[in-house]
Design an enzyme around this catalytic site. Structure first.
Site, PDB file in Angstrom:
ATOM      1  N   ALA A 115       0.829  -1.140   0.145  1.00 19.50           N
ATOM      2  CA  ALA A 115       0.036  -0.181   0.400  1.00 19.50           C
ATOM      3  C   ALA A 115       0.384   1.081   0.066  1.00 19.50           C
ATOM      4  CB  ALA A 115      -1.130   0.394   1.116  1.00 19.50           C
ATOM      5  N   ALA A 116       1.990   1.133   1.081  1.00 19.52           N
ATOM      6  CA  ALA A 116       2.958   2.580   0.843  1.00 19.52           C
ATOM      7  C   ALA A 116       3.188   3.132  -0.708  1.00 19.52           C
ATOM      8  CB  ALA A 116       3.872   2.318   1.643  1.00 19.52           C
ATOM      9  N   PRO A 117       3.434   4.434  -0.725  1.00 25.96           N
ATOM     10  CA  PRO A 117       2.786   5.493   0.219  1.00 25.96           C
ATOM     11  C   PRO A 117       1.898   5.905   0.171  1.00 25.96           C
ATOM     12  CG  PRO A 117       3.982   6.977  -1.293  1.00 25.96           C
ATOM     13  CD  PRO A 117       3.889   4.665  -2.134  1.00 25.96           C
ATOM     14  N   GLY A 118       0.109   5.306  -0.392  1.00 25.28           N
ATOM     15  CA  GLY A 118      -0.601   5.549  -0.304  1.00 25.28           C
ATOM     16  C   GLY A 118      -1.565   6.221  -1.275  1.00 25.28           C
ATOM     17  N   LYS A 139      -3.310   4.791  -4.216  1.00 23.42           N
ATOM     18  CA  LYS A 139      -4.312   3.401  -4.770  1.00 23.42           C
ATOM     19  C   LYS A 139      -4.965   3.592  -2.816  1.00 23.42           C
ATOM     20  CE  LYS A 139      -1.376   1.843  -7.764  1.00 23.42           C
ATOM     21  NZ  LYS A 139      -0.370   2.734  -7.735  1.00 23.42           N
ATOM     22  N   ASP A 165       5.128  -9.050   5.751  1.00 23.52           N
ATOM     23  CA  ASP A 165       5.503  -9.545   3.716  1.00 23.52           C
ATOM     24  C   ASP A 165       4.159  -9.606   2.840  1.00 23.52           C
ATOM     25  OD1 ASP A 165       6.477 -10.737   1.775  1.00 23.52           O
ATOM     26  OD2 ASP A 165       8.201 -11.486   2.569  1.00 23.52           O
ATOM     27  N   ASP A 172      -1.130  -4.191  -5.841  1.00 24.11           N
ATOM     28  CA  ASP A 172       0.163  -3.492  -6.870  1.00 24.11           C
ATOM     29  C   ASP A 172       1.563  -3.925  -6.581  1.00 24.11           C
ATOM     30  OD1 ASP A 172       0.129  -1.329  -9.422  1.00 24.11           O
ATOM     31  OD2 ASP A 172       1.063  -0.439  -7.028  1.00 24.11           O
ATOM     32  N   CYS A 179       3.420  -0.820 -12.510  1.00 24.46           N
ATOM     33  CA  CYS A 179       3.939  -0.225 -13.865  1.00 24.46           C
ATOM     34  C   CYS A 179       5.878  -0.216 -14.480  1.00 24.46           C
ATOM     35  CB  CYS A 179       4.700   1.610 -12.766  1.00 24.46           C
ATOM     36  SG  CYS A 179       5.172   1.202 -11.764  1.00 24.46           S
TER      37      CYS A 179
END
Length: 303
Positions: free
Chosen positions: A108-111, A113, A158, A178, A231
């Site tokens: 998730a980071a840095p946030g 999405k 993890d 992602d 990406c």
């Protein structure tokens, strides 16, 4: 040799592809629906003298004028907008969570999405933002707070062995995957992204990606949705990862609508064949929509 030249056989216009990759990336902000509306942002930018243009395919995205920085405006400071690369908004649209659901963003980071998912959930239900990097988790917490997100639980693990124990052992309705990748598609934002590129790195990180996607499928309920995105352009990190999941787990690729230009996922690469359903995945190249590069696929867990 430019590592991106390996993709010349699969892009319809290699010259346009390479030209686009060498141009700087436009700055884009996403409207944070928890705190603002597109109309409110238009008025705020106009009053602040910020140059902007709406993004045609998404009413909640605005391209900023040349030289404008997302973080230099008071709407950003107040959490009304989030600086987010345009195609980075695609995975949350594909996942399409509903308010009240249980949703996991496993890397998730840095946030960017995560906060987008919270807004699409109307800040209701349970949203878990997980990452294994402690430094990046602080950015996730800070961004969520600035955006007014209250339905978020932040975890450090993890993603390949994420545990459901802290969440009553109950699976998620939807999971966003992602994954960390070779970042080839970020070349317009990070011109040095490919300085240390190697096929060994691509193949090495593919092992991590397989593990993250497999665990995400395992902890998503039957009938639930998993979105896989990167990406990067490398089929080793995209179609090959999905192929591994299809062969080892009871899941299937779904079609989904995407109102911008893309091409279907590949069904073959360097002598390797992939399932025909791979066409339901979407490849977005920089010269299609003047964006970064991206890959996104939507899966349904069998149930």
């Amino acid at each position: 040799m430019n590592p991106l030249s390996r993709y010349d056989p699969i892009v319809e216009d290699p010259a346009a592809f390479h030209d686009a990759c060498e141009r700087p990336l436009p700055s884009v902000v996403r409207v944070n629906g928890i705190k603002a509306t597109p109309d409110r942002i238009r008025r705020a930018f106009e009053s602040a003298g910020v140059e902007f243009d709406p993004v045609g395919w998404h009413e909640g995205l605005f391209r900023l004028g040349e030289g404008e920085s997302p973080g230099n405006s008071w709407p950003f400071v107040h959490g009304w907008v989030y600086g987010q690369e345009e195609v980075s908004a695609v995975p949350a649209l594909a996942l399409n969570p509903d308010p009240g659901e249980r949703v996991l963003d496993c890397c998730a980071a840095p946030g960017s999405k995560t906060t987008q998912l919270a807004a699409r959930m109307d800040d209701r239900g349970l949203l878990v933002g997980n990452d294994n990097n402690l430094g990046r988790l602080s950015a996730l917490r800070s961004n969520a707070e600035r955006c007014g997100v209250t339905n978020l639980a932040v975890t450090r693990a993890d993603a390949r062995n994420f545990s459901l124990k802290p969440f009553d052992g109950q699976p998620f309705d939807r999971t966003l995957v992602d994954v960390p990748c070779s970042c080839e598609g970020t070349i317009r934002k990070n011109p040095d992204a490919l300085d240390n590129w190697s096929l060994d790195h691509v193949e090495g990180i593919a092992g991590v990606q397989k593990g993250v996607l497999e665990r995400s499928i395992e902890i998503t309920r039957p009938g639930g949705t998993v979105v896989y995105s990167t990406c990067t352009f490398a089929p080793e990190e995209n179609e090959a990862i999905l192929q591994h999941a299809l062969e080892n787990h009871d899941c299937r690729l779904l079609e989904y609508e995407l109102p911008l230009e893309y091409v279907p996922g590949l069904t073959e690469w360097n002598g390797e064949s992939f399932d025909d359903s791979m066409r339901r995945a979407k490849r977005i190249y920089p010269h299609h929509n003047d964006t970064g590069g991206f890959f996104c696929a939507k899966l349904e867990v069998a149930g």
